[in-house]
Structures are given as structure tokens and as C-alpha cells.
Write a protein that holds these residues in place. Structure first.
Motif, short mmCIF file in Angstrom:
data_model
loop_
_atom_site.label_atom_id
_atom_site.label_comp_id
_atom_site.label_asym_id
_atom_site.label_seq_id
_atom_site.Cartn_x
_atom_site.Cartn_y
_atom_site.Cartn_z
N GLN A 160 5.16 -30.76 23.70
CA GLN A 160 4.34 -31.93 23.62
C GLN A 160 4.70 -33.23 24.19
N ARG A 161 6.00 -33.21 24.57
CA ARG A 161 6.83 -34.46 25.22
C ARG A 161 7.64 -33.95 26.25
N TRP A 162 7.35 -34.46 27.46
CA TRP A 162 8.44 -34.32 28.60
C TRP A 162 9.44 -35.08 28.49
N PRO A 163 10.79 -34.37 28.81
CA PRO A 163 11.85 -35.34 28.72
C PRO A 163 11.86 -36.70 29.24
N GLN A 164 11.18 -36.96 30.36
CA GLN A 164 11.18 -38.23 31.15
C GLN A 164 9.77 -38.60 31.06
N SER A 165 9.80 -39.96 30.62
CA SER A 165 8.33 -40.85 30.88
C SER A 165 7.55 -40.73 32.12
N ILE A 166 7.09 -39.69 32.58
CA ILE A 166 6.48 -39.49 33.82
C ILE A 166 5.07 -38.88 33.50
N ASP A 167 4.32 -39.01 34.67
CA ASP A 167 2.85 -38.40 34.74
C ASP A 167 3.26 -37.10 35.40
N LEU A 168 2.62 -36.04 34.99
CA LEU A 168 2.69 -34.79 35.58
C LEU A 168 1.56 -33.79 35.13
N VAL A 169 1.43 -32.54 35.85
CA VAL A 169 0.33 -31.62 35.46
C VAL A 169 0.99 -30.48 35.64
N LEU A 170 0.76 -29.58 34.48
CA LEU A 170 1.37 -28.20 34.50
C LEU A 170 0.06 -27.18 34.51
N GLN A 171 0.39 -26.28 35.14
CA GLN A 171 -0.46 -25.05 34.94
C GLN A 171 -0.07 -23.82 34.48
N GLY A 172 -0.82 -23.23 33.52
CA GLY A 172 -0.06 -22.19 32.91
C GLY A 172 -1.05 -21.08 32.18
N GLU A 173 -0.61 -20.28 31.55
CA GLU A 173 -1.25 -19.25 30.77
C GLU A 173 -1.16 -19.15 29.23
N LEU A 174 -2.04 -19.46 28.36
CA LEU A 174 -1.80 -19.04 27.04
C LEU A 174 -2.08 -17.69 26.79
N TYR A 175 -1.12 -17.23 26.01
CA TYR A 175 -1.34 -15.74 25.75
C TYR A 175 -0.83 -15.28 24.27
N TRP A 176 -1.43 -14.05 23.85
CA TRP A 176 -1.16 -13.61 22.60
C TRP A 176 0.10 -12.95 22.26
N ARG A 177 1.19 -13.46 21.61
CA ARG A 177 2.32 -12.87 21.52
C ARG A 177 2.24 -11.43 21.15
N LEU A 178 3.11 -10.59 21.84
CA LEU A 178 3.20 -9.14 21.35
C LEU A 178 4.56 -8.90 21.36
N SER A 179 4.88 -7.81 20.60
CA SER A 179 6.29 -7.41 20.00
C SER A 179 6.45 -6.06 20.80
N ASN A 180 7.53 -6.15 21.43
CA ASN A 180 8.07 -4.96 22.34
C ASN A 180 6.91 -4.35 23.09
N HIS A 181 6.31 -5.01 23.73
CA HIS A 181 5.16 -4.52 24.55
C HIS A 181 5.60 -3.98 25.85
N VAL A 182 5.28 -2.68 26.19
CA VAL A 182 5.56 -2.05 27.32
C VAL A 182 4.23 -1.89 28.15
N GLN A 183 3.78 -2.50 29.32
CA GLN A 183 2.37 -2.42 29.90
C GLN A 183 2.17 -0.86 30.15
N SER A 184 3.03 -0.22 30.93
CA SER A 184 2.76 1.16 31.24
C SER A 184 2.38 2.09 30.16
N ARG A 185 2.90 1.57 29.08
CA ARG A 185 2.61 2.52 27.72
C ARG A 185 1.38 2.09 26.99
N ASP A 186 1.38 0.71 26.90
CA ASP A 186 0.37 -0.03 25.99
C ASP A 186 -0.73 -0.55 26.32
N GLY A 187 -0.70 -0.60 27.91
CA GLY A 187 -1.89 -1.28 28.22
C GLY A 187 -2.16 -2.67 27.84
#
Length: 545
Positions: A160-187
Motif C-alpha cells: 500500500q505504500r512504497w518506501p520512498q515518496s515517489i510516483d511509480l507504476v507496477l504491473q503484476g498478477e493477482l492470483y489465488w494462493r495455492l498450497s503445495n501446488h505442482v503444476q505438472s501434477r495439479d494443472g
């Protein structure tokens, strides 16, 4: 990251330019596929629901693009909803590479490369003013998206707050947290649909907010060098550096891609992203595929295959199994040309016909398995289906017309380890005898004088142990119905004399099985086999006076 109907990139364009147009389907089929892809895109973008797995979608889209390159015609294409809130920096899409060769072509001319997991969630732009998060925007069409600010400001995973008082833009991915998820096994585990559904809601409970994670995959207006960007993001409390690693060549990219594919991660992924450290100024970013990053998809777990023909196999019990003959496809280094539909009932329920395109995957990493029909041909020409009322456990004891498959299946079982265990005698043996006309009945081969030399000079010796096999082994070889723990005297006449009530007194025998056993021991053709075995001197088959 969201799918985008994009202008074909350099690598895709190269493949499409060399597309084979000799086997182009009817225009109606091309139009039907275009409509299907449009329908999938609408569900994906507007409802957060993937109606087909990503690897099947990618193959269907590639097929459509190949067809359209051969037969240009107007067709519907999905355009993501723009939303009302503009992005401070446009969200680019990603061109995709699917093979090692394509990945190598992309990597070869570039330096200072990095790799990240391609997190399967929903993309978001985060804007900070004087170090404070002031706006969050969904991807939308890359230029504009929906205002997610209120929800994102409540997410514990979002800085919610960047350490410095600067203007910036970040791009990323919101995801659903998974426990011990192995893609090759769980898809995909439905993770993207879950997060997309949550972000489309107005109100989220605290526990739902806590299960949403964030992976920041770029800082468009950050430092020029990746190392410095990662260092500052780490100091700010982001985990970007943990999942952004340097690569030097194709081999190092392959190794890391396989590692993320087969080891636990807190999110679902659908590949990796290869990035250059250097990229244009953020003001020059466009809502289109960039030259400085590309997605390398995971190895497909499914293949999209065209049904070329349908054959119907008949097993020794009379079960009819539709077998789909396919245009060859590659899956997990295997070339697959056919797949079983399982049963006549399932084949009819799926309504699979030649020309349809189906999804297949490997069961247990070895056996091709039919999942579903993905694209139906507009030509629904029917096929000739064997009459299921003709075939049953007591049909086809001879090679009469229409009985070849079941007759051969009976013989293959008879000589197998489950039957008489005749070493060196297999399907090829019986097919040879049948093709040469030496075999019309199940036990014609007991007369070794009639065996043709073209089927093997040693065949008589290989078949000779059959007459020495025991009574109970012969009953199994003749496909006697399972008898549970019933007492089986080694005398045919005793077993043939049993009534249904007699059989039901035996342990493990119910009414249905008892009826099957009575029918078996009293069937005229089975009685003929008994007489043949008695004449050959096999123990237990003679009729006592």
C-alpha cells in the motif's frame, strides 16, 4: 495473464506462412471454429471462466489462424472490454512460443535475459503517487480497464505504500494462493477462474482477501537495469526477485522452466516468461505484443486431434469399443494415432464423428485418453455401427461373417498367460491361421496336421502343451464366467448339470452370475468345444456314462 486476440508475432507468422493448405476444411467449419473461439474468449474475459484448458485453446487458435491464412475471410474476433479507467502505462500482451526451437530462436539474438513463472491469474496495474497506492486497474484492453482500487487497497498482499515518496507504476498478477501446488501434477486447479470471479465482485470477506496473492512482474518506469529494479522491489517488500532469475541460453531457460513446472509453487502457472532487461521507455509501451518479452508455454498436457475415421473393435465378451483413428499428434514425446472412446454408450453420448476435433491426454503418462469433443465438423455424416444385439459373451465361437474381431479376441485370450499360457503363440499366430483359411472353429488347431507352414515351422510344437493343461485352466481359456469361490469339480458333466439354484448355493455366486454359468455350460457351441477337447484327450471333458 489475459488472452489477447493479437496480431500474429514473428514466430507465429513464420509458421503460418508455411502452413499446409492442401487439407483445408469447408468454409462452414472455419466459420464454426471462429465462433467457438469467440465464445471461449467471451467466457474467459467477461466471466473469468476457461471453458477449455489453455493448451487446447492455444492449439485451436493456432489451427484457426492457419486456416484463415489459407482462406482469408471476415470472421468474428473478440475485443476485450476497454473499461473506463485508463492505464498509466499500457499493458502489453505476450506472443507465445510453444517449442524449444521457437524459444531458441527468440533467445539467440538477445542478451541480459531473465525468466519468470507465467502466473495464472488476472493482470493489474498499480499506480503510486508520492509513495501511496492511489489506483488499481484491471487489464481490460491494455489501454483501459476496470477500476479495482477499492478492492485492491484492502488486499494484504498488495504493497500500500512504497518506501520512498515517489510516483511509480507496477504491473503484476493477482492470483489465488495455492498450497503445495505442482503444476505438472495439479494443472490449473481452477485458480484463474477463482480469482477472476472474486475480482468481479463488489464485496469480499476478509478470509477471501487474505487468499489473494500478488506477483509484480514489471516496473515499467523503474530503473533501466533489471538488477537494480529487482533490488529496489526487494527492499520495498516484494518477492519479484525470488521468481525473476537470469538465464544465459536455451538450456538454462529449459532447466528453470522444468523446475517451476514440477516443484511446488504458491500459484498456478501456464508457462514461463522470457524477458530482456532492457526495454523501451514506459511512455512508449503499447497494448500489443512487445519485442522484449515472450511467453513460453508449459508442455501441453492435452492435444487437439482431428478424428480421421472410426473403427469398432469387438472383444471376446462381445463388448463393442469405438476406436477413433486420428491424424497423428505429438503429446509428451509420443506420436498418437488412435484413441479409444471407451464404450459404445460413451461414444454416442459424445457424438464423435470423422472430422471432429477432440481433446486427448495421457492417462498414467502412457495411455491416450479421450476427454471431450472440442470442435464439431458441420458435416455430421453417420458411420456404420455394429449391431450390439448380435454380440454377447456367447457369440462368435467361429469365424463366420461379422465375427472376425470377437473370434480373434477369444483366441488371443486362450493362448495368453490368462488362458493356456502358450509361449510364442500370440495375435499374429491366430491372424495368420485365419488368413490362410486353416482356422474356422476355436479348436481347429488341435489337429496339427492341418497347420500351414507359412505360419511357422515350429507352430505345432508351440501348440502341443495345450492338451496337457488342466481342466480348470481350460475353463478360464474358454472364457467361463467368473465363478467366485465356487467349488469346481474337475468334471464337465457335473458342472453342466448344475441348475441356477445349485450355482447360487456356491460362495460368491449371485443370481446374475448363476444364470451366466448355466448358459455357458449348456450353450450348443460350447458343448461342441467340449466334445473336441474330449476327443483330444484333455482331462475332465469326457462325458461319463
Amino acid at each position: 495473464m489475459l488472452r489477447i486476440w493479437i496480431t500474429i508475432g514473428l514466430y507465429l507468422a513464420t509458421r503460418l506462412a508455411s502452413a499446409d493448405c492442401a487439407d483445408l476444411p469447408a468454409k462452414a467449419d472455419i466459420a464454426a471454429l471462429a465462433e467457438q473461439v469467440l465464445h471461449w474468449d467471451q467466457a474467459y474475459h467477461e466471466q473469468g471462466h476457461s471453458q477449455v484448458p489453455d493448451d487446447v485453446y492455444d492449439q485451436a487458435l493456432l489451427q484457426l489462424q492457419r486456416w484463415q491464412s489459407c482462406s482469408p475471410a471476415p470472421s468474428p474476433a473478440y475485443r476485450p472490454r476497454a473499461g473506463k479507467q485508463g492505464h498509466a502505462v499500457s499493458q502489453t500482451g505476450l506472443a507465445k512460443v510453444h517449442t524449444q526451437a521457437e524459444a531458441a530462436d527468440w533467445i539467440k539474438p538477445r542478451t541480459d535475459l531473465w525468466i519468470q513463472p507465467k502466473v495464472d491469474g488476472v493482470a493489474v496495474t498499480l499506480e503510486y503517487h508520492q509513495g501511496r497506492l492511489v489506483r488499481a486497474t484491471s487489464r481490460g484492453d491494455g489501454w483501459q480497464g476496470e477500476d479495482w482500487t477499492t478492492t485492491v487497497q484492502r488486499l494484504p498482499a498488495v504493497l500500500q505504500r512504497w518506501p520512498q515518496s515517489i510516483d511509480l507504476v507496477l504491473q503484476g498478477e493477482l492470483y489465488w494462493r495455492l498450497s503445495n501446488h505442482v503444476q505438472s501434477r495439479d494443472g490449473g486447479a481452477g485458480a484463474r477462474s477463482r480469482i477472476a470471479g472474486l475480482m468481479n465482485r463488489q464485496q469480499l470477506a476478509d478470509d477471501e482477501l487474505a487468499d489473494i496473492g500478488l506477483f509484480v512482474w514489471d516496473w515499467p518506469d523503474g530503473p533501466a537495469q533489471m538488477t537494480e529494479r529487482l533490488a529496489q522491489m526487494t527492499r520495498a517488500g516484494l518477492d519479484t526477485a525470488r521468481y525473476t532469475l537470469p538465464i544465459t541460453d536455451l538450456r538454462s531457460a529449459q532447466t528453470q522452466r522444468q523446475h517451476w513446472f514440477s516443484t511446488p509453487l504458491p500459484f498456478a502457472t501456464d508457462g514461463v516468461v522470457l524477458r530482456q532487461s532492457q526495454r523501451p521507455s514506459a511512455s512508449d509501451w503499447q497494448a500489443e505484443t512487445p519485442y522484449w518479452a515472450v511467453a513460453w508455454k508449459h508442455p501441453p498436457q492435452r492435444a487437439l486431434a482431428r478424428v480421421r475415421d472410426i473403427e469398432f473393435g469387438i472383444g471376446r465378451s462381445g463388448r463393442i469399443t469405438p476406436v477413433l483413428q486420428l491424424d497423428p499428434v505429438e503429446l509428451d514425446d509420443r506420436r498418437i494415432r488412435r484413441v479409444s472412446a471407451g464404450s459404445l454408450q460413451r461414444w454416442r453420448a459424445l457424438d464423435v464423428l470423422p472430422g471432429d476435433r477432440i481433446s486427448i491426454r495421457l492417462s498414467g503418462q502412457t495411455i491416450p485418453q479421450l476427454e471431450e469433443v472440442i470442435i464439431r465438423t458441420t458435416d455430421r455424416t453417420t458411420v456404420n455401427v455394429p449391431d450390439p444385439t448380435r454380440y454377447h459373451p456367447l457369440s462368435c465361437w467361429t469365424s463366420e461373417d461379422g465375427c472376425r474381431d470377437q473370434f480373434l479376441a477369444r483366441l488371443e485370450w486362450l493362448s495368453s498367460a490368462n488362458g493356456l499360457d502358450l509361449r510364442g503363440v500370440g495375435p499374429g499366430t491366430w491372424q495368420c491361421l485365419l488368413n490362410t483359411g486353416a482356422l474356422t472353429g476355436m479348436l481347429d488347431w488341435l489337429d496339427t496336421r492341418a497347420l500351414p507352414p507359412t505360419c511357422g515351422n515350429q507352430l505345432a510344437g508351440l501348440l502341443q502343451p495345450a492338451t496337457e493343461r488342466g481342466f480348470l485352466q481350460w475353463l478360464r481359456a474358454l472364457s467361463m464366467p467368473p465363478s467366485g469361490d465356487a467349488v469346481l469339480p474337475e468334471q464337465w458333466t457335473v458342472l453342466a448339470a448344475r441348475t441356477q439354484q445349485d450355482w447360487e448355493t456356491q460362495p460368491g455366486i449371485g443370481p446374475h452370475r448363476a444364470r451366466q454359468l448355466v448358459a455357458f455350460f449348456n450353450h450348443p457351441q460350447v458343448e461342441s468345444l467340449r466334445a473336441r477337447l474330449a476327443a483330444a484327450g484333455v482331462h475332465g471333458f469326457a462325458v461319463s456314462g
